[in-house]
Design a protein around this motif. Structure first.
Motif, PDB file in Angstrom:
ATOM      1  N   TYR A 337       0.979  -1.325   0.107  1.00 42.32           N
ATOM      2  CA  TYR A 337      -0.101   0.130   0.026  1.00 42.32           C
ATOM      3  C   TYR A 337       0.845   1.192   0.013  1.00 42.32           C
ATOM      4  O   TYR A 337       1.586   1.430   1.082  1.00 42.32           O
ATOM      5  CB  TYR A 337      -0.974   0.048   1.322  1.00 42.32           C
ATOM      6  CG  TYR A 337      -1.893  -1.034   1.384  1.00 42.32           C
ATOM      7  CD1 TYR A 337      -3.414  -0.770   0.816  1.00 42.32           C
ATOM      8  CD2 TYR A 337      -1.860  -2.459   1.625  1.00 42.32           C
ATOM      9  CE1 TYR A 337      -4.255  -1.812   0.790  1.00 42.32           C
ATOM     10  CE2 TYR A 337      -2.655  -3.424   1.646  1.00 42.32           C
ATOM     11  CZ  TYR A 337      -3.923  -3.246   1.295  1.00 42.32           C
ATOM     12  OH  TYR A 337      -4.881  -3.927   1.219  1.00 42.32           O
ATOM     13  N   PRO A 338       0.935   1.877  -1.292  1.00 40.78           N
ATOM     14  CA  PRO A 338       2.018   3.055  -1.253  1.00 40.78           C
ATOM     15  C   PRO A 338       1.819   4.166  -0.053  1.00 40.78           C
ATOM     16  O   PRO A 338       2.874   4.661   0.308  1.00 40.78           O
ATOM     17  CB  PRO A 338       1.715   3.670  -2.708  1.00 40.78           C
ATOM     18  CG  PRO A 338       1.130   2.270  -3.391  1.00 40.78           C
ATOM     19  CD  PRO A 338       0.436   1.450  -2.323  1.00 40.78           C
ATOM     20  N   ASP A 339       0.436   4.356   0.366  1.00 40.16           N
ATOM     21  CA  ASP A 339       0.294   5.432   1.108  1.00 40.16           C
ATOM     22  C   ASP A 339       0.650   4.878   2.595  1.00 40.16           C
ATOM     23  O   ASP A 339       0.456   5.844   3.589  1.00 40.16           O
ATOM     24  CB  ASP A 339      -1.371   5.841   1.015  1.00 40.16           C
ATOM     25  CG  ASP A 339      -2.196   4.599   1.457  1.00 40.16           C
ATOM     26  OD1 ASP A 339      -1.797   3.719   1.042  1.00 40.16           O
ATOM     27  OD2 ASP A 339      -3.164   5.080   2.005  1.00 40.16           O
ATOM     28  N   LEU A 340       1.111   3.638   2.843  1.00 43.92           N
ATOM     29  CA  LEU A 340       1.220   3.027   4.138  1.00 43.92           C
ATOM     30  C   LEU A 340       3.059   2.967   4.416  1.00 43.92           C
ATOM     31  O   LEU A 340       3.363   2.237   5.334  1.00 43.92           O
ATOM     32  CB  LEU A 340       0.686   1.898   4.496  1.00 43.92           C
ATOM     33  CG  LEU A 340      -0.704   1.912   4.436  1.00 43.92           C
ATOM     34  CD1 LEU A 340      -1.333   0.520   5.001  1.00 43.92           C
ATOM     35  CD2 LEU A 340      -1.135   2.913   5.771  1.00 43.92           C
ATOM     36  N   THR A 343       8.353   6.463   5.941  1.00 41.21           N
ATOM     37  CA  THR A 343       9.328   7.457   5.364  1.00 41.21           C
ATOM     38  C   THR A 343      10.224   8.014   6.253  1.00 41.21           C
ATOM     39  O   THR A 343      10.010   8.108   7.221  1.00 41.21           O
ATOM     40  CB  THR A 343       8.309   8.552   4.886  1.00 41.21           C
ATOM     41  OG1 THR A 343       7.705   9.120   5.848  1.00 41.21           O
ATOM     42  CG2 THR A 343       7.512   8.102   3.821  1.00 41.21           C
ATOM     43  N   TRP A 361       1.151   7.065  11.259  1.00 45.71           N
ATOM     44  CA  TRP A 361       1.348   5.856  10.369  1.00 45.71           C
ATOM     45  C   TRP A 361       0.732   4.654  10.953  1.00 45.71           C
ATOM     46  O   TRP A 361       0.449   3.783  10.142  1.00 45.71           O
ATOM     47  CB  TRP A 361       2.777   5.919   9.814  1.00 45.71           C
ATOM     48  CG  TRP A 361       3.445   4.782   9.315  1.00 45.71           C
ATOM     49  CD1 TRP A 361       3.388   4.537   7.971  1.00 45.71           C
ATOM     50  CD2 TRP A 361       4.192   3.833  10.016  1.00 45.71           C
ATOM     51  NE1 TRP A 361       3.837   3.341   7.817  1.00 45.71           N
ATOM     52  CE2 TRP A 361       4.368   2.994   8.872  1.00 45.71           C
ATOM     53  CE3 TRP A 361       4.702   3.461  10.970  1.00 45.71           C
ATOM     54  CZ2 TRP A 361       5.168   1.780   9.141  1.00 45.71           C
ATOM     55  CZ3 TRP A 361       5.493   2.405  11.208  1.00 45.71           C
ATOM     56  CH2 TRP A 361       5.485   1.402  10.377  1.00 45.71           C
ATOM     57  N   LYS A 364      -2.778   3.772  11.068  1.00 44.32           N
ATOM     58  CA  LYS A 364      -3.393   3.474   9.703  1.00 44.32           C
ATOM     59  C   LYS A 364      -2.984   2.027   9.447  1.00 44.32           C
ATOM     60  O   LYS A 364      -3.716   1.116   8.751  1.00 44.32           O
ATOM     61  CB  LYS A 364      -2.814   4.279   8.651  1.00 44.32           C
ATOM     62  CG  LYS A 364      -3.268   5.753   8.876  1.00 44.32           C
ATOM     63  CD  LYS A 364      -2.769   6.779   7.775  1.00 44.32           C
ATOM     64  CE  LYS A 364      -3.479   7.976   8.069  1.00 44.32           C
ATOM     65  NZ  LYS A 364      -2.763   9.123   6.896  1.00 44.32           N
TER      66      LYS A 364
END
Length: 480
Positions: A337-340, A343, A361, A364
């Motif tokens: 899942y790119p949004d998870l 970073t 994060w 989620k």
């Protein structure tokens, strides 16, 4: 202080900000934060707002009382609570009542100072004080009123001075149905939370921190571990042979580096290392960031494990395979899942903004990975009543809504099969190979149902023809 509650949030257990001294592990005195029951309702209608003045020896005492419309938020019984008069929340509730406008509210149920003249222990779970026996959604009003106060502590993001828990912790506690999860830096202890350090040197967590010292270069922010199923033997100078893999301690009291628990931490370390590296962070120069993420990942897996075992005793067990699977699902979610993705701006263990990003994060990821793991049980074992005639599993059987529509079709005057549903079974078997709705895919049934609803007469004709086709042929008459 403002906040944004979930649109369809469920009640959860938080903890009072003010800690109280109690006897903790090993008989030593620790600061315990008692549990609090928190409810949030979005766009609820105010049925009544009134203020009552009571004269006491100390003077007049004004209380605000609010009643909410249960139906406006999908509940059965109207509910309410008191609110601090003069607060902005009280003003907003009064305006919502007079103008008939919806309002977003937060309520806390917390223990009274004393019960029958005796102080209520901070370690008594709030669910016990609400008369919970099994199902956490079914409290007993009489017991709750005897032990607790129900206070409206917020309206449209404005909190009152009567607020006892910490809304900054709510986001990561909204899955806390049983009171067994703890905020960062705290651990669950009976019905409350106590400082993580209060569990003392005998706690497995301290041993894990020591065990990782050579790897991480420091024990600061290293992972704590759930208590082992069996207690730790007394530490002695003479060393024994290594214990079995399922035993976290050797018989001489030393941590068993060949245990499943050690493997769990090593696997999670590798996971944290890979995630940190993928985020572009130099792990060799950011050992503290590694340690922080390692601890967080273990805690996230704890929450998922406790979430799928809803009747668990409240203590995560990191040696169990289910904990390994929880960490694997975390890895899957973060990878796919790119949004998870983890970073670099989350990596700093001490920066306030990084901590906030990391916390959001984590929530989620847990709320994504948890349901994925929870769904395993639904597909792990095939259900005989959900197998199509061709032998393949039915992924989405006919829904309750479709069944209701089908029943309405049978009830139409021109069809008239209510109570005689079996007369339509031959048509179902002709079209789908079975008359059991649980063995028919919703998508296929939806197409057929729409066709029949559009022309009930044609449905009746087809049902009659299919039924007649199943009747045995009449024997031919013989000539006299």
């Amino acid at each position: 202080m403002g906040y944004t509650p979930p649109t369809k949030g469920l009640p959860f257990i938080a903890f009072e900000k003010k800690a109280r001294a109690v006897q903790g592990p090993g008989g030593k005195t620790v600061k315990a934060r008692p549990s609090v029951y928190v409810r949030e309702h979005v766009d609820v209608k105010v049925l009544l707002y009134k203020e009552k003045t009571t004269k006491t020896a100390e003077g007049e005492f004004v209380t605000g009382r609010v009643t909410f419309d249960a139906a406006s938020v999908g509940l059965t019984h109207d509910f309410g609570g008191s609110v601090e008069v003069g607060s902005q929340a009280a003003q907003l509730l009064n305006e919502a009542f007079r103008n008939q406008t919806p309002v977003t509210v937060a309520l806390e149920t917390y223990r009274r100072y004393a019960k029958d003249g005796e102080p209520i222990s901070p370690l008594t779970p709030i669910n016990e004080l609400r008369g919970i026996a099994g199902d956490v959604t079914k409290a007993q009003a009489e017991i709750t009123n005897s032990n607790c106060k129900v206070i409206i502590v917020g309206a449209n993001g404005h909190f009152t001075n009567e607020l006892v828990s910490d809304p900054d912790e709510w986001e990561l506690l909204r899955e806390n149905r049983h009171g067994d999860l703890a905020p960062d830096g705290w651990v669950s202890y009976q019905g409350a939370v106590i400082p993580d350090s209060a569990t003392g040197p005998s706690d497995v967590g301290q041993q894990i921190e020591d065990a990782l010292k050579k790897v991480l270069g420091t024990t600061a922010n290293a992972p704590s571990a759930a208590p082992a199923r069996s207690g730790r033997p007394a530490l002695r100078a003479a060393h024994s042979a290594e214990a079995k893999p399922w035993e976290s301690w050797n018989t001489d009291g030393r941590f068993n580096y060949g245990s499943y628990l050690a493997t769990a931490v090593r696997e999670t370390y590798a996971q944290a290392h890979r995630m940190t590296t993928d985020a572009g962070v130099d792990t060799a120069e950011n050992l503290e960031a590694m340690a922080s993420l390692l601890r967080l990942l273990l805690g996230m897996a704890d929450k998922i494990q406790l979430g799928v075992y809803r009747d668990f005793n409240g203590t995560p067990v990191r040696t169990d395979r289910s904990h390994h699977e929880a960490r694997a699902w975390i890895d899957y979610a973060v990878t796919h899942y790119p949004d998870l993705a983890y970073t670099a701006d989350m990596a700093d263990p001490d920066d306030a903004q990084a901590v906030a990003l990391r916390t959001a994060w984590a929530h989620k990821v847990v709320t994504t990975a948890g349901p994925l793991m929870d769904a395993v049980a639904a597909v792990a074992v095939p259900k005989p009543d959900h197998i199509a005639p061709g032998g393949l599993p039915v992924i989405r059987p006919v829904t309750d809504e479709l069944q209701s529509r089908y029943a309405a079709l049978l009830a139409l005057p021109e069809v008239g099969l209510t109570g005689w549903e079996q007369h339509a079974h031959p048509l179902l078997r002709e079209r789908f190979g079975t008359d059991e709705l649980g063995r028919i895919e919703s998508a296929s049934f939806t197409v057929a149902l729409a066709e029949w609803e559009a022309d009930p007469a044609a449905f009746t004709t087809a049902a009659r023809a299919a039924k007649e086709a199943t009747q045995p042929a009449e024997p031919a008459a013989t000539a006299a």
